[in-house]
Design an enzyme around this catalytic site. Structure first.
Site, short mmCIF file in Angstrom:
data_model
loop_
_atom_site.label_atom_id
_atom_site.label_comp_id
_atom_site.label_asym_id
_atom_site.label_seq_id
_atom_site.Cartn_x
_atom_site.Cartn_y
_atom_site.Cartn_z
N HIS A 1 0.73 -0.91 0.01
CA HIS A 1 -0.52 0.13 -0.11
C HIS A 1 0.71 1.11 -0.50
CE1 HIS A 1 -3.56 -3.01 1.11
NE2 HIS A 1 -2.96 -3.30 2.28
N ASP A 2 1.65 1.40 0.84
CA ASP A 2 2.42 2.59 1.31
C ASP A 2 3.58 3.15 0.57
OD1 ASP A 2 0.60 2.66 3.17
OD2 ASP A 2 1.72 2.34 4.77
#
Ligand code: BDR
Ligand code: CA
Length: 335
Positions: free
Chosen positions: A262-263
């Protein structure tokens, strides 16, 4: 390189995102701000400061921000099975940490963008509490920031921590609502990197082994095994311990041994916006629903008669995103 502030709740994937931001030629990291999310604020700070030290960036300002959501009781802080009790899985850290500043994260963001109006990119990979607070301190924030890219939301897909909501938004829906609605006045629309794209980018054993090899080490990534190797480099050791725990959670909940990035994908998009395609939409955040609090609602059919306020990432070149992350971080560790 673009001057950039990273707002994190470190967090296993935040840790890799932070390493990527340090490694990327395209990014000039000017400071890191911390928010409670994946784990409690003191652990977020410790993890962030440890990584910056391992990255040789101990001179960068690290500012602590909100230790809880604006309105709601905390969620997720006790989710030890996801990120480990302290947000770093099985990783252990050395005692010496990079220092942190006494300035509150929200104030830090405001001070930096006032000093360089229009220049700074803000990347957020946690709940948006610090950003909402910064907006209250400086309502002109949207026009002072060059660009805001956030990991958050689930737009055409379901959520991850509730059926309707993605974690970063669910953890502080009021903050997300304030931030997203007030950035409607920004000269450049914010970019949302939601689960629609991050669930397409899976770091699998072969990518982890490649990253380790680039970093000059050898990993044998076997599901359910003990340590994958015995890295002497502290960054690689941190990644090994953190990702191994996160991979176990992905195996349990998402059915594959590896991790969604995600990040790191969010940082990768700051490096190379062509990794995703976006669709502009009017977006708002549900703050009242008993079942749907934290849902990000995108008006695809234009029934609201509102201008689009967010560029929502819809597709991603997953292999290129994975290569961007592993190549940059692997060669950074090796250097
Ligand atoms: C987001 O929630 C956190 O668990 C991750 O660090 C990521 O920022 C994904 O929903
Ligand atoms: Ca995060």
């Amino acid at each position: 390189a673009v001057p950039t502030i990273l707002d994190v709740d470190t967090g296993v994937d935040d840790a890799l995102a932070l390493m990527l931001a340090c490694a990327a030629e395209e990014i000039d990291l000017v400071g890191v701000t911390c928010v409670a999310g994946n784990t409690r604020l003191p652990d977020v700070l410790t993890n962030t400061r440890a990584i910056l030290r391992y990255c040789g960036r101990e001179y960068l300002p690290v500012a602590a921000g909100a230790d809880r959501a604006l309105v709601r009781e905390p969620v997720g802080l006790d989710n030890a099975w996801v990120h480990g009790g302290a947000g770093r899985g099985y990783a252990t850290i050395a005692e010496r940490l990079a220092p942190s500043t006494n300035v509150h994260a929200a104030q830090f963001i405001v001070d930096e963008v006032r000093r360089r109006p229009g220049e700074i990119t803000l990347i957020s990979t946690g709940p948006m509490t610090n950003i909402a607070l910064a907006l209250r301190l400086e309502p002109r924030l949207p026009s002072l920031i060059g660009r805001w890219i956030f990991m958050g939301g689930a737009f055409a897909v379901g959520g991850n921590t509730t059926p309707a909501a993605e974690f970063n938004v669910q953890a502080d829906p009021e903050a997300a609502r304030i931030a997203i609605s007030e950035f409607s006045s920004a000269p450049q629309r914010p970019t949302a990197i939601g689960l629609d794209v991050t669930h397409q980018v899976r770091l699998l054993p072969r990518h982890i082994e490649r990253l380790a090899a680039m970093a000059g080490d050898e990993f044998s990534v076997v599901p359910g095994s003990g340590p994958w190797g015995t890295p002497s480099n502290p960054l690689l050791a941190y990644l090994e311990g953190a990702i191994r725990k996160y991979a176990e959670y992905h195996q349990q909940l998402h059915g594959f041994y590896g991790t969604y990035l995600h990040d790191p994908v969010t940082v990768a998009v700051a490096m190379d916006p062509t990794l995703v395609s976006v669709r502009p939409a009017a977006v708002d955040v549900e703050c009242r629903g008993a079942l749907t609090a934290g849902a990000t609602v995108a008006d695809w059919k234009k029934v609201w008669d509102k201008e689009p306020n967010v560029d929502v990432a819809i597709t991603v070149d997953a292999e290129r995103a994975l290569a961007t992350v592993t190549h940059a971080v692997g060669s950074f560790i090796a250097s």
